[in-house]
Design an enzyme around this catalytic site. Structure first.
Site, PDB file in Angstrom:
ATOM      1  N   ILE A  28       0.832  -1.204   0.000  1.00 42.54           N
ATOM      2  CA  ILE A  28       0.000   0.000   0.000  1.00 42.54           C
ATOM      3  C   ILE A  28       0.863   1.249   0.000  1.00 42.54           C
ATOM      4  CG2 ILE A  28      -1.558   1.355   1.426  1.00 42.54           C
ATOM      5  CD1 ILE A  28      -3.188  -1.059   1.740  1.00 42.54           C
ATOM      6  N   LYS A  29       0.404   2.275  -0.665  1.00 41.32           N
ATOM      7  CA  LYS A  29       1.091   3.562  -0.671  1.00 41.32           C
ATOM      8  C   LYS A  29       0.347   4.507   0.270  1.00 41.32           C
ATOM      9  CE  LYS A  29       3.421   6.772  -3.765  1.00 41.32           C
ATOM     10  NZ  LYS A  29       3.248   7.962  -2.931  1.00 41.32           N
ATOM     11  N   TRP A  30       1.038   4.927   1.313  1.00 39.87           N
ATOM     12  CA  TRP A  30       0.449   5.755   2.354  1.00 39.87           C
ATOM     13  C   TRP A  30       0.582   7.230   2.025  1.00 39.87           C
ATOM     14  CZ3 TRP A  30      -1.530   3.019   6.558  1.00 39.87           C
ATOM     15  CH2 TRP A  30      -1.154   1.680   6.636  1.00 39.87           C
ATOM     16  N   ALA A 218       3.608   1.020  -3.054  1.00 40.76           N
ATOM     17  CA  ALA A 218       3.559   0.289  -1.808  1.00 40.76           C
ATOM     18  C   ALA A 218       2.135   0.066  -1.412  1.00 40.76           C
ATOM     19  CB  ALA A 218       4.276   1.062  -0.725  1.00 40.76           C
TER      20      ALA A 218
END
Length: 286
Positions: A28-30, A218
């Site tokens: 995951i991209k935060w 991500a």
């Protein structure tokens, strides 16, 4: 001996397709501050992607670095969670504070460090290792050290169905999208092209008012818990007993994390009273 220096962060390349390529993992991209963190003989460096020294602004992260193996370094994202969403503006406010003001901000709006890569381990540089090997070592650090808040382990999956699920959760929580990382790729400091980024569509409540799009870099998210405004992170249940009890009460899903990844653990809630050591007695702050 020449002191070890944090390498420049590896960069992403935007792509249009949200389908997970073969031989890749997704993360995951935060929506936070990209951060490199190192600890060496008790000296902690917390540096932004652009080289800003952030340690004075985030004392709770610096203090928690003592939980990591010495002579080690992480690549990750600093985030603040507020009212079921990532609160980028809180991070911006915190970055300006120092001393007593930073300590008060750490209590009011505590940060998490979401780790998604391991750059050094007990004196050994890991940038020459494959993503697969670095990821396994990062998970082992979380397991061996029993890491909890403010540390969070970014979920990783090789399951395309899970990636599609993640992309449906990003709008409500302010998550930026998904990252695709080749399983056999090395960590190339400052290089662009090895990591693909798929940016998720987002609504008008996006923390920084960004437009719509898709990117890959991500991964991170969880279905039920995210929609209910909780911070998800990959973690073993016995390391976080309070989170485990809450997860059981809420009957959180136990998603498969791709072929051979079920042993990584399950998604647990990290937000809420008692989860973050600097947020005692502050409901909803995590």
């Amino acid at each position: 001996m020449t002191p070890w220096i944090l390498p420049e962060p590896m960069l992403t390349t935007a792509v249009d397709s949200s389908e997970l390529p073969a031989g890749h993992a997704a993360e995951i991209k935060w929506d936070g501050f990209r951060a490199g963190l190192s600890i060496d003989a008790g000296h902690v460096v917390l540096r932004s992607r652009n080289g800003t020294q952030m340690a004075p602004a985030f004392p709770e992260i610096v203090a928690a670095a003592a939980q990591l193996p010495d002579a080690s370094a992480l690549d990750g994202e600093l985030i603040v969670w507020e009212s079921g969403r990532l609160a980028f503006e809180r991070l911006q406010d915190r970055l300006r504070r120092r001393g007593a003001a930073a300590a008060r901000a750490a209590e009011e709006w505590p940060a998490h460090f979401v780790a998604f890569d391991l750059l050094r381990l007990s004196g050994t540089s890991t940038t020459g290792w494959s993503y697969r090997r670095r990821r396994a070592a990062l998970e082992q650090v979380f397991t061996d050290r029993g890491l909890g808040a403010p540390w969070a382990l970014c979920p990783s999956t090789t399951d395309p169905a899970m990636v599609r699920e993640w992309l449906t959760w990003t709008t409500a929580t302010g998550l930026e999208g998904i990252l695709f990382k080749p399983l056999d790729s090395l960590y190339r400091p400052g290089a662009r092209g090895g990591v693909e980024e798929v940016q998720a569509a987002r609504d008008d409540r996006g923390p920084r008012g960004r437009g719509h799009g898709i990117s890959s870099g991500a991964p991170d998210s969880a279905p039920g818990p995210v929609r209910r405004g909780r911070l998800p992170a990959l973690h073993r249940p016995h390391h976080h007993p309070l989170a485990r009890r809450r997860a059981e009460r809420r009957r959180l899903p136990h998603p498969r994390l791709g072929p051979g990844r079920a042993s990584l653990g399950w998604l647990v809630v990290l937000s809420g009273v008692g989860q973050h050591p600097t947020a005692r007695g502050r409901p909803g702050r995590a």
